[in-house]
Design a protein around this motif. Structure first.
Motif, mmCIF file in Angstrom:
data_model
loop_
_atom_site.group_PDB
_atom_site.id
_atom_site.type_symbol
_atom_site.label_atom_id
_atom_site.label_comp_id
_atom_site.label_asym_id
_atom_site.label_seq_id
_atom_site.Cartn_x
_atom_site.Cartn_y
_atom_site.Cartn_z
ATOM 1 N N GLN A 538 0.818 -1.209 0.000
ATOM 2 C CA GLN A 538 0.000 0.000 0.000
ATOM 3 C C GLN A 538 0.856 1.265 0.000
ATOM 4 O OE1 GLN A 538 -3.221 0.150 -0.313
ATOM 5 N NE2 GLN A 538 -3.701 2.267 0.189
ATOM 6 N N ALA A 539 1.878 1.311 0.879
ATOM 7 C CA ALA A 539 2.604 2.572 1.079
ATOM 8 C C ALA A 539 4.114 2.451 1.027
ATOM 9 C CB ALA A 539 2.186 3.190 2.427
ATOM 10 N N GLY A 540 4.648 1.267 0.790
ATOM 11 C CA GLY A 540 6.098 1.128 0.692
ATOM 12 C C GLY A 540 6.767 0.950 2.046
ATOM 13 N N ARG A 541 8.055 0.691 1.986
ATOM 14 C CA ARG A 541 8.846 0.473 3.200
ATOM 15 C C ARG A 541 9.259 1.802 3.824
ATOM 16 N NH1 ARG A 541 10.394 -4.854 3.353
ATOM 17 N NH2 ARG A 541 10.195 -5.985 1.374
ATOM 18 N N THR A 542 9.520 1.767 5.116
ATOM 19 C CA THR A 542 10.005 2.956 5.806
ATOM 20 C C THR A 542 11.305 3.414 5.167
ATOM 21 O OG1 THR A 542 9.016 2.202 7.872
ATOM 22 C CG2 THR A 542 10.727 3.895 8.027
ATOM 23 N N GLY A 543 11.375 4.691 4.825
ATOM 24 C CA GLY A 543 12.570 5.229 4.184
ATOM 25 C C GLY A 543 12.528 5.167 2.676
ATOM 26 N N GLY A 544 11.489 4.523 2.104
ATOM 27 C CA GLY A 544 11.372 4.427 0.650
ATOM 28 C C GLY A 544 10.849 5.715 0.038
ATOM 29 N N ILE A 553 -0.197 3.658 -3.221
ATOM 30 C CA ILE A 553 -0.177 5.115 -3.031
ATOM 31 C C ILE A 553 0.928 5.744 -3.863
ATOM 32 C CG2 ILE A 553 0.183 6.952 -1.342
ATOM 33 C CD1 ILE A 553 -1.123 5.243 0.759
ATOM 34 N N GLY A 554 2.080 5.101 -3.934
ATOM 35 C CA GLY A 554 3.196 5.639 -4.705
ATOM 36 C C GLY A 554 2.851 5.805 -6.170
ATOM 37 N N SER A 555 2.098 4.850 -6.715
ATOM 38 C CA SER A 555 1.672 4.956 -8.109
ATOM 39 C C SER A 555 0.744 6.156 -8.306
ATOM 40 C CB SER A 555 0.959 3.667 -8.523
ATOM 41 O OG SER A 555 0.487 3.753 -9.847
ATOM 42 N N GLN A 556 -0.137 6.388 -7.330
ATOM 43 C CA GLN A 556 -1.054 7.532 -7.417
ATOM 44 C C GLN A 556 -0.279 8.847 -7.341
ATOM 45 O OE1 GLN A 556 -3.824 6.866 -4.226
ATOM 46 N NE2 GLN A 556 -4.848 5.156 -5.251
ATOM 47 N N ILE A 557 0.725 8.897 -6.437
ATOM 48 C CA ILE A 557 1.535 10.112 -6.302
ATOM 49 C C ILE A 557 2.321 10.366 -7.585
ATOM 50 C CG2 ILE A 557 3.534 11.108 -5.115
ATOM 51 C CD1 ILE A 557 2.541 9.814 -2.542
ATOM 52 N N ASN A 558 2.850 9.301 -8.177
ATOM 53 C CA ASN A 558 3.619 9.441 -9.413
ATOM 54 C C ASN A 558 2.754 10.017 -10.527
ATOM 55 O OD1 ASN A 558 4.522 7.890 -12.168
ATOM 56 N ND2 ASN A 558 6.280 8.450 -10.927
ATOM 57 N N LYS A 559 1.516 9.539 -10.642
ATOM 58 C CA LYS A 559 0.605 10.053 -11.669
ATOM 59 C C LYS A 559 0.275 11.524 -11.414
ATOM 60 C CE LYS A 559 -1.522 5.565 -12.678
ATOM 61 N NZ LYS A 559 -2.753 4.724 -12.578
ATOM 62 N N LEU A 560 0.090 11.880 -10.138
ATOM 63 C CA LEU A 560 -0.194 13.283 -9.814
ATOM 64 C C LEU A 560 1.008 14.166 -10.134
ATOM 65 C CD1 LEU A 560 -2.135 12.916 -6.444
ATOM 66 C CD2 LEU A 560 -3.039 13.832 -8.588
ATOM 67 N N ASN A 561 2.222 13.665 -9.891
ATOM 68 C CA ASN A 561 3.433 14.432 -10.222
ATOM 69 C C ASN A 561 3.482 14.735 -11.716
ATOM 70 O OD1 ASN A 561 4.581 14.738 -7.687
ATOM 71 N ND2 ASN A 561 5.682 12.802 -7.793
ATOM 72 N N LEU A 562 3.122 13.757 -12.531
ATOM 73 C CA LEU A 562 3.114 13.962 -13.978
ATOM 74 C C LEU A 562 2.064 15.006 -14.371
ATOM 75 C CD1 LEU A 562 3.458 10.253 -15.221
ATOM 76 C CD2 LEU A 562 5.233 12.017 -15.155
#
Length: 604
Positions: A538-544, A553-562
């Motif tokens: 869901q959210a990745g490892r601590t420090g990732g 969530i990281g995929s959603q953030i990446n799309k928003l960054n684009l």
């Protein structure tokens, strides 16, 4: 970029007007940024729980193995042996006398593998300048740059000997390496220390200035390839060394055939031996200049033999004339009985105690196995504390209500606030973000289910956590973070361990392969490990990275960054368009003003 003309003609503040217009244009992008920051906050909150879950998993790891929850402690009257009550079920005592330790088999090659010496070719004087005055000298694994003093016309061989000696002494210290002249060539000789002569290697692009080749060494090096050794004359008899072939090693694991080619280094060949099924380790003893093979296992059945099949590498290494020392079995007397032997230095008694021999003994050593409920209780308390810490945070996040009116701050808003106010605002924004999280709800329900389960196949009196004094905390209205926490009746737990330590052990560690019969710690560990995987997905490892596209969530953030990047380009175009329009307006007004001035002049 559009030429930007301020409102000199119109009298208007063009920059402010464009800025105000752009604030409206940026509203959709600001919303994208808010969505991104909300997702970043969710990532932070999930990873916070991830950390608590990982701590719980570590604590469970200490109570899911039977050897860690025996309820007994073994102690020896001497450190000549080490003892562990792996699966002891009752108090006991033993005596042990160790007459002989089990040893490895060993094959020690003859000494004198290396042709020692570091002599260059005939020295030829040449100009030394800043382009060729540096070489790298390695002495006993310490590599340093030697810088020669530039000299037009170069040095004679004797002058170069003195110059090189001066610079080596300055760099490494005196009495480390002696520079001499041998038949018109320079020679480097390491100074022996405590009976050991260190390795010396000359390297770098300028070694030919001194008559050396790049990588030339005083002694044989395991980093050299078979091809190099065949031509460098660094091994005794290496003039006839075959550059490819194979040899066989027979050890306790069986016989292994090792192939080699010219590009293989000696270290590579030793690595092949060490990884082979022969179960033998091969090393080079630089002090005695010899190769050694040693069995990985101990005992009389671990003999080693080696022979060349094709080529002559083992004979060149002087291994076919090696001295063989066959391993020995350990010899001991347990409980004043008869002499027994063991292929290893570790034995198990019939009551679940493991004894490891560290040394031979001159008299019997006493071993005592006694009840030790405190050690088990301490491990269980750590697991309960870790669980309560984790469930406290999960309960808090699920019960939080979102604060109305709090959205992620824009850059302009942050600029107008201090760090403390920003931190307090962000806490309000984060509040309630995980209140409907399916993952957190699953964590809570999945783990709580285990505490109420009965472990099948065990003594009914010791088949639930409540039967040994571990229960859930009564629910208190208004304190949601305590829901589902565990509490320990330490006296009841201690009594259970004293009464039936084996039953308590199985309650936590039983693992026959069926989930219904798994001990509490085993089942919890497996579920926590699986749930941790869900959190990471869901959210990745601590420090990732927040925008890790392998996470939800990281995929959603990446799309928003684009989208934000694309929107920035669009905003730049719109801003340029506004300035283009206002510039046209300014130019029109300026032209109109000029015409009015001309008419005024004409009308007098």
């Amino acid at each position: 970029m559009v030429m930007r003309i301020t409102g000199l003609s119109s009298g208007m503040d063009i920059d402010k007007m464009v800025s105000d217009l752009m604030k409206v244009e940026k509203v959709p992008q600001d919303k994208l940024r808010q969505k991104k920051e909300l997702l970043s906050f969710q990532t932070i909150l999930y990873r916070e729980i991830n950390t608590k879950m990982a701590a719980l998993r570590d604590a469970l790891n200490n109570v899911r193995y039977s050897s860690n929850v025996t309820g007994f402690k073994a102690a020896a009257s001497s450190n000549e042996v080490s003892v562990v009550a792996n699966s002891a079920t009752s108090a006991s005592s033993h005596t042990i006398q160790v007459n002989e330790l089990a040893t490895n088999s060993k094959l020690t090659g003859s000494a004198g593998v290396t042709n020692f010496g570091l002599v260059g070719t005939a020295y030829s004087s040449q100009t030394i300048d800043t382009t060729n005055n540096k070489i790298v000298l390695t002495v006993d694994n310490s590599a340093k740059v030697i810088t020669l003093t530039p000299k037009a016309g170069g040095y004679t061989v004797d002058e170069m000997k003195d110059e090189l000696q001066k610079q080596i002494d300055s760099t490494f210290g005196k009495n480390m390496v002696t520079v001499g002249v041998n038949g018109g060539a320079l020679e480097l000789s390491p100074v022996a220390k405590s009976g050991f002569t260190p390795q010396v290697i000359v390297s770098g692009t300028n070694t030919s200035v001194l008559g050396f080749t790049n990588g030339q060494s005083y002694r044989f090096s395991v980093g050299q390839t078979i091809g190099d050794l065949a031509t460098s004359n660094k091994l005794t008899g290496s003039g006839s060394l075959a550059t490819s072939g194979q040899f066989q090693i027979t050890g306790s694991g069986g016989t292994a055939t090792i192939d080699y080619v010219p590009t293989d280094s000696i270290q590579t060949i030793m690595n092949k031996v060490n990884a082979s099924a022969a179960e033998v380790t091969m090393t080079y003893d630089s002090v005695n200049d010899q190769f050694v093979m040693k069995s990985k296992k101990t005992g009389v059945a671990t003999g080693i033999s080696v022979q060349d099949v094709t080529g002559n590498l083992m004979s060149t290494f002087k291994m076919e004339t090696a001295t063989a020392a066959v391993g020995k079995d350990a010899s001991y007397i347990l409980d004043n009985g008869s002499v027994q032997t063991s292929a290893t230095n570790s034995i198990s008694t019939g009551d679940g105690t493991t004894i490891t021999f560290n040394n031979t003994t001159t008299s019997p050593i006493t071993i005592t196995v006694a009840s030790d409920p405190s050690a088990v209780i301490d491990k269980i308390k750590k697991f309960v504390t870790a669980y309560n810490d984790m469930i406290d945070l999960v309960n808090t996040r699920l019960s939080e209500q979102k604060e109305k009116g709090y959205q992620p701050l824009s850059d302009e808003q942050k600029d107008a606030m201090n760090d403390e106010d920003i931190a307090n605002w962000n806490k309000k924004v984060q509040q309630g973000l995980l209140s409907n999280s399916p993952i957190l709800k699953k964590i809570k329900s999945s783990l709580r289910e285990v505490f109420s389960d009965t472990v099948s196949g065990l003594d009914p009196a010791f088949s639930t956590l409540s039967s040994v004094g571990i229960t859930t905390v009564p629910y208190v209205t208004g304190v949601p973070q305590n829901a589902g926490k565990l509490q320990i009746d330490e006296d009841k737990l201690r009594d259970a361990i004293l009464q039936n330590p084996d039953a308590v052990n199985k309650l936590f560690t039983n693992n026959p392969g069926y989930e219904s019969q798994q001990g509490v710690a085993v089942k919890l560990y497996n579920r926590v490990d699986s749930l941790l995987g869900n959190l990471i997905d869901q959210a990745g490892r601590t420090g990732g990275k927040d925008d890790d596209i392998t996470t939800v969530i990281g995929s959603q953030i990446n799309k928003l960054n684009l989208k934000i990047t694309d929107f920035t380009a669009l905003l730049n175009k719109k801003e340029d368009n506004y300035y283009r329009r206002f510039t046209a307006m300014e130019q029109a007004i300026e032209k109109g003003n000029a015409q009015m001035a001309w008419l005024s002049q004409q009308l007098g």
